[in-house]
Design a protein around this motif. Sequence first.
Motif, mmCIF file in Angstrom:
data_model
loop_
_atom_site.group_PDB
_atom_site.id
_atom_site.type_symbol
_atom_site.label_atom_id
_atom_site.label_comp_id
_atom_site.label_asym_id
_atom_site.label_seq_id
_atom_site.Cartn_x
_atom_site.Cartn_y
_atom_site.Cartn_z
ATOM 1 N N THR A 72 43.013 -77.098 37.316
ATOM 2 C CA THR A 72 42.454 -78.063 36.363
ATOM 3 C C THR A 72 43.536 -79.054 35.975
ATOM 4 O OG1 THR A 72 40.932 -76.409 35.480
ATOM 5 C CG2 THR A 72 41.326 -78.359 34.136
ATOM 6 N N THR A 74 44.802 -81.618 33.315
ATOM 7 C CA THR A 74 44.597 -81.834 31.878
ATOM 8 C C THR A 74 45.368 -83.070 31.418
ATOM 9 O OG1 THR A 74 44.409 -79.444 31.566
ATOM 10 C CG2 THR A 74 44.754 -80.791 29.599
ATOM 11 N N TRP A 83 49.001 -80.057 35.613
ATOM 12 C CA TRP A 83 48.199 -78.969 36.181
ATOM 13 C C TRP A 83 49.140 -77.848 36.612
ATOM 14 C CZ3 TRP A 83 49.962 -82.823 39.297
ATOM 15 C CH2 TRP A 83 50.438 -82.488 40.555
ATOM 16 N N LYS A 110 39.624 -84.173 40.307
ATOM 17 C CA LYS A 110 38.350 -83.463 40.141
ATOM 18 C C LYS A 110 37.517 -83.535 41.426
ATOM 19 C CE LYS A 110 34.345 -83.170 37.059
ATOM 20 N NZ LYS A 110 33.369 -83.106 38.165
ATOM 21 N N LYS A 113 39.086 -81.222 43.970
ATOM 22 C CA LYS A 113 38.861 -79.820 43.596
ATOM 23 C C LYS A 113 37.439 -79.374 43.949
ATOM 24 C CE LYS A 113 38.040 -78.558 39.389
ATOM 25 N NZ LYS A 113 38.120 -78.225 37.952
#
Length: 353
Positions: A72, A74, A83, A110, A113
């Motif tokens: 993730t 952030t 991350w 994102k 991922k």
Amino acid sequence: MFPHHREREQPIFSARAHVFQIDPTTKRNWIPASKHAVTVSFFYDANRNVYRIISVGGTKAIINCTVTPSMTFTKTSQKFGQWADSRANTVYGLGFATEQQLHQFSDKFKEVKDAARLAREKSQDKELANTALTIAAPQSPPVMCVNGPEDKLFRSQSADITLSSEKERIKKMLSEGSICEMNLEAELFTLQDSNSKLVAALHEANANVEQWKKQLAAYQEETERLREQVAELEAHGGQGPSDLLKDELTQSLEELEALLKAKDEEIHILQSKKAEYHEMEHDRDEAIHRLREMEMRNSDLERRIQNTEQNLSNSLEERDRMDTEIQRAIEILDIKIFDLNDLRQSLVKLIDK
């Protein structure tokens, strides 16, 4: 057999940022991994269906992280994000120049991922299907060995193990070559990005140079005109308002001279940028040359692996042939044992009579 690096792994997104790593001792403080902003790129391996984040600083890889569905990114501030990479047992931090760059990197993270999650699900489905086929396949009967052919079978298996070890060793060499190749490709990608920016700046500077030259000529003409006026005023030796006009002309002359000096400095800066541009072109040519040498080395490794696989295939064929001979020898021994058993029974019957 193995595609070239351009078919294996390609850059899909790039951004410049200051790279940091968490202090492994305190787990609180950030340690700069680069002295200045570097290029951070997303790479995609089409063969393995794997996404990686790579950043090269100088001659070493600052970031070499495989993106997993559990990661993730952030945003901790307007221009900073982080991350965690459990495989490397560290946390990476990126500081961007603008908030927009941070948003772009976060969105791409994102997206990558999610793509990695879909790739893992497809891989798991494929493994389940292969497992089901393996369970459904009939088991091969155990091979019985006798003292004669067993030695030949042992030698065949030893040769098979040796060839497999050689194949693994060459694959390891190819993998190390691929890592160096990725670093060179990331460096080349960085140079191309810097080169495009320098070219754009150079074109803009060239477009402005002519305009500045015209302004410079106009300022020089204005300066000469003001100097002539000042000389005329000094020659007439006027008083009162003429002195005030003289002071104003002198001040205007000083301002124009300062402006001319500033324009000269800007021209020198543009000339130095041209020199930097030529240096970047030289670095890019060197990186391309090194990349081509790495491609030739990888091609040689691929040929060696092909030869090893051919030897391994020949060894497997030889082992299959030996298995057939062993099976034939076992059948002959079974017949001989059966004949001996009949002979023994016949002898027992003769003795009983």
